[in-house]
Design a protein around this motif. Structure first.
Motif, PDB file in Angstrom:
ATOM      1  N   GLY A 307       0.807  -1.213   0.000  1.00  0.00           N
ATOM      2  CA  GLY A 307       0.000   0.000   0.000  1.00  0.00           C
ATOM      3  C   GLY A 307       0.838   1.259   0.000  1.00  0.00           C
ATOM      4  N   TYR A 314       1.213   6.741  -6.903  1.00  0.00           N
ATOM      5  CA  TYR A 314       0.042   7.540  -7.272  1.00  0.00           C
ATOM      6  C   TYR A 314       0.323   9.027  -7.080  1.00  0.00           C
ATOM      7  N   VAL A 362     -14.860  -0.963   0.028  1.00  0.00           N
ATOM      8  CA  VAL A 362     -13.545  -1.585   0.133  1.00  0.00           C
ATOM      9  C   VAL A 362     -13.564  -2.755   1.113  1.00  0.00           C
ATOM     10  N   HIS A 367      -8.862  -4.910  -2.721  1.00  0.00           N
ATOM     11  CA  HIS A 367      -7.981  -4.154  -3.615  1.00  0.00           C
ATOM     12  C   HIS A 367      -8.555  -3.960  -5.009  1.00  0.00           C
ATOM     13  N   VAL A 370      -9.126  -0.326  -5.585  1.00  0.00           N
ATOM     14  CA  VAL A 370      -7.933   0.450  -5.937  1.00  0.00           C
ATOM     15  C   VAL A 370      -7.558   0.224  -7.396  1.00  0.00           C
ATOM     16  N   SER A 414     -11.236   6.805  -5.344  1.00  0.00           N
ATOM     17  CA  SER A 414     -11.231   5.346  -5.330  1.00  0.00           C
ATOM     18  C   SER A 414      -9.867   4.752  -4.992  1.00  0.00           C
ATOM     19  N   VAL A 415      -8.832   5.579  -4.942  1.00  0.00           N
ATOM     20  CA  VAL A 415      -7.485   5.068  -4.704  1.00  0.00           C
ATOM     21  C   VAL A 415      -6.959   5.458  -3.323  1.00  0.00           C
ATOM     22  N   ASN A 419      -6.903   2.599  -0.465  1.00  0.00           N
ATOM     23  CA  ASN A 419      -5.562   2.046  -0.347  1.00  0.00           C
ATOM     24  C   ASN A 419      -5.016   2.218   1.067  1.00  0.00           C
ATOM     25  N   ALA A 490      -0.497  -2.830  -8.501  1.00  0.00           N
ATOM     26  CA  ALA A 490      -1.727  -3.156  -7.788  1.00  0.00           C
ATOM     27  C   ALA A 490      -2.338  -4.459  -8.291  1.00  0.00           C
TER      28      ALA A 490
END
Length: 498
Positions: A307, A314, A362, A367, A370, A414-415, A419, A490
């Motif tokens: 992560g 990112y 989530v 994952h 992500v 969403s990330v 995450n 990922a």
């Protein structure tokens, strides 16, 4: 104590109880949602304090007669001190009480905002910005640690979802608020209002924290892991804090100041050496029976390590997008600072909605959330490249970027928070603050490196072509490559879980 962990077979967040925890079951604090609201307001304030300054730079130069170097430090000084104190502040919260460190950070940020708003010259303003960075470094790891402390399982995912919502809104509305305040106050007063607007928010946070946070605010956690014989103050590990702080400073400095002198790049190998010494010291500190600032064993937790890498990649790529958009609209299409800021508003609102949506899912989808977010980021980047090329040919307006950047906003929601939820799920609560701060430090380093490298590539393309469209397309293509790497990482992570 019931806690979330990752089901490696199905990629889902589930809950379990260790034998030691079963003797002391987790009892939800009835004030936990009120505590979360205070955390979110404070973090909103600190993030708006970063982005709001971006549109105030010309007014600061006019109002204070500041040089380009002065203005560069207004932007970068905050980032440097923020990154330097993060991990030490997170560990201090783990040991001494997260609520107390959080309140100290809010008070310091509010006072520094007053000092910045009343600054008589650039030197005073930069000093206040340094203090603001330190205060944000105190605030943010406590926010992450307190979410870990007060929430479990699905509730924790929802809390991190709200955390991501606030992040998305703050980053998007900060420049808009700045543009409105500068328009209302004019070049002499408007930039001062961008700092002073933090004061009533800070006072509100202090009042609510003192009303709702458990007492005492500063207290030694009653766990064996946090009660070494040498004493809690020694467990703060001042040598480790100094080594890591200097390593982060040496690593970030050339990327935030490298354009002013090539000599800054000599600090990079120094940072690597200091990081090596820090790792050696932390191991020695632990082997001596003491509590290290960061227990390096957390990197043996696969979910945390993966992560952290995904987050760093990112932020390395995506955070420079809004710098590029502002440059493209203001210099490439002669738009105002407020107009350039408004381009990011739909994306910010989408990020807020997506973060809340992803936070609720989530827990069951793990994952895959992500991975979907990173894929959505690529859709936004590729479609934005298409709009820039078509706008350069006169086929469409550059304002179509409002639509394509919505995908970028959806990706952000969403990330980032999902995450973070997955990465911290298996980290022991005793290291919740410092481990969250390690992730945030990686994000800060990724942000500094990404903005420096990607904007340099954009300006190089501009110099070679004389076209802002070419510069924008080149930079967005480079960001896409970084996100492809993050997506591949990922997806590999997801396969390893299966």
């Amino acid at each position: 104590m019931q806690d979330a962990h990752i089901d490696e077979r199905e990629g889902r967040v589930t809950t379990q109880q260790s034998p030691a925890d079963q003797a002391a079951p987790f009892v939800p604090d009835p004030q936990r949602w009120k505590i979360l609201s205070v955390l979110l307001v404070a973090i909103f304030m600190s993030l708006v304090g970063v982005s709001i300054v971006n549109v105030a730079v010309p007014s600061i130069q006019t109002g204070l007669g500041a040089s380009d170097s002065d203005v560069q430090w207004v932007l970068s000084g905050y980032a440097l001190t923020f990154g330097v104190v993060l991990v030490a502040a997170g560990r201090a919260g783990d040991l001494l009480g997260r609520g107390g460190i959080f309140v100290i950070g809010i008070a310091l940020f509010t006072l520094a905002s007053i000092a910045a708003g009343l600054a008589p010259d650039a030197f005073w303003l930069n000093g206040a910005r340094f203090v603001q960075g330190v205060a944000s470094g105190l605030i943010n790891p406590q926010g992450v640690g307190m979410i870990q402390q007060y929430f479990r399982g699905p509730e924790r995912a929802r809390a991190f979802g709200w955390f991501g919502t606030v992040v998305g809104v703050a980053v998007g509305v900060g420049p808009v608020i700045g543009g409105l305040l500068i328009g209302a106050g004019g070049p002499e007063i408007g930039w001062r209002l961008t700092f002073l607007v933090n004061v009533p928010v800070g006072i509100l946070c202090l009042a609510l924290a003192l009303k709702w946070f458990p007492r005492p605010l500063l207290r030694r956690p009653a766990t064996a892991a946090d009660a070494p014989a040498v004493g809690v103050w020694r467990s703060l590990d001042p040598v480790g804090s100094l080594l890591l702080g200097l390593a982060v400073l040496a690593t970030m400095l050339p990327f935030v100041e490298g354009g002013s002198s090539p000599w800054y790049w000599l600090t990079l190998p120094t940072g690597a050496v200091l990081a090596w010494f820090w790792v050696r010291w932390e191991r020695h500190h632990r082997d001596s029976g003491r509590s290290p600032m960061v227990d390096l064993q957390i990197f043996a937790i696969p979910s945390f390590t993966r992560g952290t890498v995904i987050a760093m990649l990112y932020f390395l790529g995506m955070t420079s997008i809004w710098v590029l958009v502002a440059l493209y609209f203001q210099f490439g299409h002669d738009r105002s600072a407020l107009q350039a800021a408004l381009v990011g508003l739909p994306a910010a609102l989408t990020a807020a909605v997506a973060s809340n949506w992803a936070g609720k899912r989530v827990v069951t989808h793990g994952h895959r959330v992500v991975v979907g977010g990173l894929a959505t980021a690529l859709v936004g980047l590729v479609s934005s490249i298409g709009v820039v090329l078509l706008a350069d040919s006169g086929v469409v307006s550059e304002w179509w970027l409002l639509a394509t950047l919505v995908f970028v906003g959806a990706a952000q929601g969403s990330v980032i928070s999902p995450n973070q939820t997955l990465a911290l799920a298996e980290v022991p609560l005793a290291y919740a603050g410092s481990s969250g701060a390690v992730m945030q430090t990686g994000q800060r380093i990724g942000t500094s490196v990404g903005i420096a490298v990607i904007t340099s590539v954009a300006f190089a393309a501009l110099g070679a072509s004389g076209s802002w469209s070419t510069a924008m397309v080149t930079a967005l293509a480079l960001i896409s490559v970084v996100i492809v790497v993050a997506l591949a990482f990922a997806m590999k992570d997801g396969r390893s879980r299966a």
